[in-house]
Motif scaffolding. Structure first.
Motif, PDB file in Angstrom:
ATOM      1  N   LYS A  39      84.822  24.364   3.412  1.00  0.00           N
ATOM      2  CA  LYS A  39      83.568  23.863   2.965  1.00  0.00           C
ATOM      3  C   LYS A  39      83.140  22.431   3.745  1.00  0.00           C
ATOM      4  CE  LYS A  39      84.081  25.677  -1.642  1.00  0.00           C
ATOM      5  NZ  LYS A  39      84.192  25.769  -3.058  1.00  0.00           N
ATOM      6  N   LYS A  40      84.196  21.976   4.173  1.00  0.00           N
ATOM      7  CA  LYS A  40      83.855  20.605   4.874  1.00  0.00           C
ATOM      8  C   LYS A  40      83.425  21.027   6.263  1.00  0.00           C
ATOM      9  CE  LYS A  40      84.953  16.851   2.445  1.00  0.00           C
ATOM     10  NZ  LYS A  40      84.159  15.817   2.136  1.00  0.00           N
ATOM     11  N   VAL A  41      83.852  22.190   6.759  1.00  0.00           N
ATOM     12  CA  VAL A  41      83.237  22.441   8.242  1.00  0.00           C
ATOM     13  C   VAL A  41      82.137  22.967   8.116  1.00  0.00           C
ATOM     14  CG1 VAL A  41      83.750  24.308   9.989  1.00  0.00           C
ATOM     15  CG2 VAL A  41      85.800  23.196   9.088  1.00  0.00           C
ATOM     16  N   LYS A  42      81.568  23.779   7.076  1.00  0.00           N
ATOM     17  CA  LYS A  42      80.023  24.051   6.806  1.00  0.00           C
ATOM     18  C   LYS A  42      79.350  23.037   6.838  1.00  0.00           C
ATOM     19  CE  LYS A  42      81.316  28.681   5.173  1.00  0.00           C
ATOM     20  NZ  LYS A  42      81.373  29.706   3.856  1.00  0.00           N
ATOM     21  N   SER A  43      79.745  22.089   6.041  1.00  0.00           N
ATOM     22  CA  SER A  43      79.139  20.750   5.800  1.00  0.00           C
ATOM     23  C   SER A  43      78.645  19.874   6.789  1.00  0.00           C
ATOM     24  CB  SER A  43      79.718  20.022   4.455  1.00  0.00           C
ATOM     25  OG  SER A  43      79.009  18.840   4.333  1.00  0.00           O
ATOM     26  N   HIS A  44      79.740  19.850   7.535  1.00  0.00           N
ATOM     27  CA  HIS A  44      79.786  18.957   8.785  1.00  0.00           C
ATOM     28  C   HIS A  44      78.688  19.383   9.927  1.00  0.00           C
ATOM     29  CE1 HIS A  44      82.749  16.069   7.501  1.00  0.00           C
ATOM     30  NE2 HIS A  44      83.742  16.788   7.703  1.00  0.00           N
ATOM     31  N   ILE A  45      78.752  20.797   9.818  1.00  0.00           N
ATOM     32  CA  ILE A  45      77.852  21.681  10.768  1.00  0.00           C
ATOM     33  C   ILE A  45      76.412  21.486  10.365  1.00  0.00           C
ATOM     34  CG2 ILE A  45      77.256  23.756  11.824  1.00  0.00           C
ATOM     35  CD1 ILE A  45      80.272  24.422  11.976  1.00  0.00           C
ATOM     36  N   GLN A  46      76.043  21.756   9.245  1.00  0.00           N
ATOM     37  CA  GLN A  46      74.883  21.784   8.577  1.00  0.00           C
ATOM     38  C   GLN A  46      74.347  20.214   8.711  1.00  0.00           C
ATOM     39  OE1 GLN A  46      74.552  22.768   4.488  1.00  0.00           O
ATOM     40  NE2 GLN A  46      72.340  22.429   4.288  1.00  0.00           N
TER      41      GLN A  46
END
Length: 161
Positions: A137-144
């Motif tokens: 979830k953090k990976v997706k958040s960092h990318i967004q």
């Protein structure tokens, strides 16, 4: 209409100067383009004004050059114009890439790493998770968040594509 064109007039003049190589002719062409687009805008649905104006201006300049020098063979003339246009596009692309690289460097380290892995190395969320140990979830958040921050940074550097 006048205020819209006024904000782009310096770009139109610069383009005309590049093709016509004469200040007086470029000024005349800029005014002729203004008159031309005033009529044309009423009949044309324009989604991207800046790029539309660029093409109208470029075509106007090419037509002016053809009027002045009709003995120049069309293929040779178009090849030289095409080479000039491609060179200009290459320079603009290089500037945009430099701006993108600078903006990537400005990202927070987690965003930077995830954005680089996702967009530049074409890794999936799961691969990034496995490689970095960052929660999915953090990976997706960092990318967004990285994408949003890149967009704002590029806009501040006047890069719009």
């Amino acid at each position: 209409m006048g205020s819209l064109f006024n904000s782009y007039m310096h770009l139109v003049y610069g383009l005309c100067l590049k093709y016509l190589k004469n200040r007086a002719d470029s000024q005349d062409a800029t005014m002729a383009i203004y008159e031309h687009i005033s009529d044309k805008l009423l009949a044309t649905d324009v989604n991207h004004f800046k790029s539309w104006l660029y093409m109208v201006s470029k075509n106007h300049c090419l037509m002016e050059l053809r009027k002045k020098n009709p003995e120049v063979h069309g293929d040779i003339f178009m090849e030289s114009v095409e080479a000039t246009h491609l060179n200009d596009e290459k320079i603009e692309l290089e500037k945009d890439i430099e701006a993108l690289e600078a903006c990537i460097e400005e990202l927070k380290s987690e965003q930077k790493k995830c954005v680089q892995l996702f967009f530049l190395e074409k890794k999936s969320y799961n691969q990034i998770n496995e490689e970095t140990g960052v929660d999915l979830k953090k990976v997706k958040s960092h990318i967004q968040n990285g994408k949003r921050n890149l967009k704002m940074c590029l806009e501040s550097k006047n890069v719009r594509r």
